[in-house]
Scaffold this active site. Structure first.
Site, short mmCIF file in Angstrom:
data_model
loop_
_atom_site.label_atom_id
_atom_site.label_comp_id
_atom_site.label_asym_id
_atom_site.label_seq_id
_atom_site.Cartn_x
_atom_site.Cartn_y
_atom_site.Cartn_z
N ASP A 269 0.86 -1.20 0.00
CA ASP A 269 0.00 0.00 0.00
C ASP A 269 0.90 1.25 0.00
O ASP A 269 0.69 2.18 -0.78
CB ASP A 269 -0.88 0.07 1.26
CG ASP A 269 -1.89 -1.06 1.36
OD1 ASP A 269 -3.09 -0.79 1.30
OD2 ASP A 269 -1.47 -2.22 1.50
N GLU B 186 -5.13 7.61 0.16
CA GLU B 186 -5.58 6.97 1.39
C GLU B 186 -4.53 6.95 2.52
O GLU B 186 -4.87 7.17 3.68
CB GLU B 186 -6.00 5.52 1.09
CG GLU B 186 -6.52 4.83 2.35
CD GLU B 186 -6.91 3.38 2.15
OE1 GLU B 186 -6.73 2.84 1.05
OE2 GLU B 186 -7.39 2.78 3.13
N ASP C 64 -6.31 5.39 -4.51
CA ASP C 64 -6.30 4.30 -3.53
C ASP C 64 -5.15 3.38 -3.98
O ASP C 64 -5.25 2.71 -5.01
CB ASP C 64 -7.64 3.55 -3.53
CG ASP C 64 -7.75 2.65 -2.30
OD1 ASP C 64 -6.70 2.21 -1.80
OD2 ASP C 64 -8.88 2.40 -1.87
N ILE D 30 -3.80 0.61 -2.80
CA ILE D 30 -4.35 -0.74 -2.93
C ILE D 30 -5.77 -0.66 -2.43
O ILE D 30 -6.01 -0.39 -1.26
CB ILE D 30 -3.58 -1.79 -2.10
CG1 ILE D 30 -2.18 -2.03 -2.69
CG2 ILE D 30 -4.36 -3.12 -2.10
CD1 ILE D 30 -1.44 -3.20 -2.07
N ASP D 31 -6.69 -0.86 -3.32
CA ASP D 31 -8.09 -0.92 -2.92
C ASP D 31 -8.41 -2.39 -2.74
O ASP D 31 -8.16 -3.20 -3.65
CB ASP D 31 -8.95 -0.29 -4.01
CG ASP D 31 -10.41 -0.25 -3.60
OD1 ASP D 31 -10.69 0.03 -2.42
OD2 ASP D 31 -11.27 -0.49 -4.46
N THR E 285 -7.39 -4.09 0.39
CA THR E 285 -6.19 -4.64 1.04
C THR E 285 -6.47 -6.02 1.64
O THR E 285 -5.60 -6.89 1.64
CB THR E 285 -5.68 -3.67 2.13
OG1 THR E 285 -5.55 -2.38 1.54
CG2 THR E 285 -4.33 -4.09 2.66
N SER F 153 -12.85 -5.01 -3.61
CA SER F 153 -12.32 -3.80 -4.26
C SER F 153 -13.07 -3.32 -5.50
O SER F 153 -14.09 -3.89 -5.89
CB SER F 153 -10.84 -4.00 -4.63
OG SER F 153 -10.73 -4.68 -5.86
N LYS G 134 -14.62 -4.90 -8.99
CA LYS G 134 -16.03 -5.11 -9.36
C LYS G 134 -16.47 -4.13 -10.45
O LYS G 134 -17.18 -4.49 -11.38
CB LYS G 134 -16.94 -4.95 -8.12
CG LYS G 134 -16.70 -6.03 -7.07
CD LYS G 134 -17.70 -5.95 -5.92
CE LYS G 134 -17.33 -4.98 -4.83
NZ LYS G 134 -16.10 -5.27 -4.09
N ASP H 76 -12.33 5.37 -3.12
CA ASP H 76 -12.91 4.04 -3.28
C ASP H 76 -13.90 3.95 -4.44
O ASP H 76 -14.42 2.86 -4.72
CB ASP H 76 -13.60 3.60 -1.98
CG ASP H 76 -12.59 3.20 -0.92
OD1 ASP H 76 -11.54 2.65 -1.30
OD2 ASP H 76 -12.84 3.46 0.27
N1 LIG Z 1 -15.95 -1.22 7.35
C1 LIG Z 1 -15.91 -1.00 6.05
N2 LIG Z 1 -17.06 -0.94 5.35
C2 LIG Z 1 -17.03 -0.75 4.04
N3 LIG Z 1 -15.87 -0.58 3.33
C3 LIG Z 1 -14.70 -0.62 3.97
C4 LIG Z 1 -14.66 -0.83 5.36
N4 LIG Z 1 -13.38 -0.82 5.76
C5 LIG Z 1 -12.64 -0.59 4.66
N5 LIG Z 1 -13.42 -0.47 3.57
C6 LIG Z 1 -12.99 -0.16 2.22
O1 LIG Z 1 -13.93 -0.68 1.32
C7 LIG Z 1 -13.27 -1.13 0.16
C8 LIG Z 1 -13.36 -2.58 0.01
O2 LIG Z 1 -14.60 -2.83 -0.33
P1 LIG Z 1 -14.94 -4.23 -0.84
O3 LIG Z 1 -15.46 -4.93 0.34
O4 LIG Z 1 -15.92 -3.91 -1.90
O5 LIG Z 1 -13.69 -4.84 -1.35
C9 LIG Z 1 -11.90 -0.79 0.34
O6 LIG Z 1 -11.73 0.49 -0.18
C10 LIG Z 1 -11.71 -0.82 1.79
O7 LIG Z 1 -10.58 -0.09 2.08
P2 LIG Z 1 -9.10 -0.49 1.51
O8 LIG Z 1 -8.84 0.40 0.34
O9 LIG Z 1 -8.27 -0.14 2.67
O10 LIG Z 1 -9.08 -1.94 1.16
MG LIG Z 2 -10.17 1.36 -0.78
MG LIG Z 3 -6.65 1.10 0.10
MG LIG Z 4 -7.15 0.76 3.60
#
Ligand SMILES: Nc1ncnc2c1ncn2[C@@H]1O[C@H](COP(=O)(O)O)[C@@H](O)[C@H]1OP(=O)(O)O
Ligand SMILES: [Mg+2]
Ligand SMILES: [Mg+2]
Ligand SMILES: [Mg+2]
Length: 349
Positions: A48, A72, A134, A136-137, A139, A257, A260, A286
């Site tokens: 990340d 992020e 982002d 890494i979307d 993670t 992420s 989709k 996101d």
């Molecule tokens: N509690 C949460 N509810 C919804 N989305 C979240 C939550 N925590 C992190 N995310 C973020 O939602 C996205 C992931 O969604 P999905 O479930 O569709 O993969 C990511 O961007 C993730 O952050 P990150 O970028 O840190 O991975």
């Molecule tokens: Mg994300």
């Molecule tokens: Mg991220």
């Molecule tokens: Mg994150």
């Protein structure tokens, strides 16, 4: 035309970052995963940070002068006691990526890397241009060995004008409920879109570019839908009620992420449902890249039917959830969403 140079730079930055992430995912060590300081439990890895440093550095090289990035990650944890070793690992990864690319002929110090990470502190807004990243979307998907994306977009006066989604684990051929991961297929796609110019998909090495389009399916019985892999991120019971009311027959395709949005943009499925739990605030990084990638035939709104507004800073201000579909299906989907939300809001007997 209007954003040609920006698009080329964004593709370059996201591709380099995706290569870095791929390398780390292959050799992922538990010690590479850190939890964010108490605020929430989402993991963050060397990849990340490395991805954010790399994208930030490349964009600043390509656009010296005025530069604004809403991203992020930040370096707070890395600058704490004991962070030195991890910063060295990130610096090594970033320098290896820059060397393999060969365009810039520089080697970054640890402090350069920390500064590059921290240049993502802009708040965005409705004035001027802002990159949105982002690094890494997904993670959690990355750590699990599943789907994740490097998501980069450009806002111009509050509107998303271009987006790039690098999806290192997405199979090149269509995924489906039966084959969400297709381990035997070649993987690694990059989607890019510029306002008014359609969406394209290519391999991560930049070859084999094709124009893509959201599925035009009109009959919900023939449509399948995407949702989060993590039930903590999106309420699976609500999506299943919506799908049932709509008459969708297929089981959900669950993936992490903004991959989709990428899969949807090439017609792998026709609907994306996202209903975070109460109190979660959606961030612009996101959805910025993902939302423009699906505009070739797709519509993205909140659960009240309003377009997403990226001009309000780093949070999206929206009603209940995000829904994506093609123009024909959207009215039916919207009705099913309203009916399902009303049903869930009714007191249980
Ligand atoms: N509690 C949460 N509810 C919804 N989305 C979240 C939550 N925590 C992190 N995310 C973020 O939602 C996205 C992931 O969604 P999905 O479930 O569709 O993969 C990511 O961007 C993730 O952050 P990150 O970028 O840190 O991975
Ligand atoms: Mg994300
Ligand atoms: Mg991220
Ligand atoms: Mg994150």
């Amino acid at each position: 035309m209007a954003y040609d140079k920006e698009l080329a730079a964004a593709i370059k930055a996201a591709s380099l970052a995706a290569r870095l992430c791929r390398k780390v995912q292959k050799a992922l060590l538990q010690s590479d995963v850190r939890s964010k300081h108490g605020r929430n439990k989402s993991p963050v890895t060397v990849a990340d940070y490395g991805s954010q440093a790399l994208v930030s550095f490349v964009l600043q090289q390509e656009f010296p002068g005025e530069f604004s990035l809403v991203a992020e990650e930040d370096s707070i944890d890395l600058r704490k006691d004991g962070g030195g070793e991890i910063v060295e690992r990130i610096t090594k990864l970033v320098n290896e990526s820059l060397t393999s690319d060969g365009s810039y002929g520089v080697s970054l110090s640890s402090e350069d890397v920390l500064k590059a990470i921290d240049s993502g502190k802009s708040e965005g807004g409705s004035q001027g241009r802002h990159w949105v990243l982002d690094p890494i979307d997904g993670t959690k998907g990355f750590v699990r060995g599943d789907q994740y994306a490097v998501a980069l977009a450009l806002l111009d006066r509050g509107n998303v004008v271009l987006g790039v989604l690098a999806c290192p684990n997405l199979p090149l051929t269509s995924i489906s409920v039966a084959h969400p991961h297709s381990p035997n297929n070649e993987v690694g796609c990059l989607f890019f879109a510029e306002v008014g110019r359609g969406t394209y998909m290519q391999l991560l090495d930049g070859s084999s570019t094709v124009k893509v389009q959201v599925s035009a399916v009109e009959n919900p019985e023939e449509a399948s839908f995407f949702e989060s892999y993590e039930s903590a991120h999106s309420m699976h019971d609500l999506s299943s009620l919506i799908a049932q009311k709509l008459g969708v027959k297929a089981a959900p395709i669950r993936m992490d992420s903004q991959v989709k949005y990428g899969a949807l943009s090439r017609g792998d499925g026709a609907i994306y449902l996202r209903f975070p739990r109460n109190g979660y605030r959606e961030k612009i990084w996101d959805h910025a890249a993902g939302s423009i990638v699906v505009t070739a035939g797709g519509v993205v709104t909140d659960a009240a039917g309003k377009q997403l507004d990226f001009s309000k800073g780093k949070y999206l201000d929206l009603d209940t959830g995000i829904i994506v579909s093609n123009q024909k299906l959207m009215p039916l989907l919207f009705d099913a969403v309203r009916a399902s939300l009303a049903e869930k809001a009714k007191p249980q007997p």
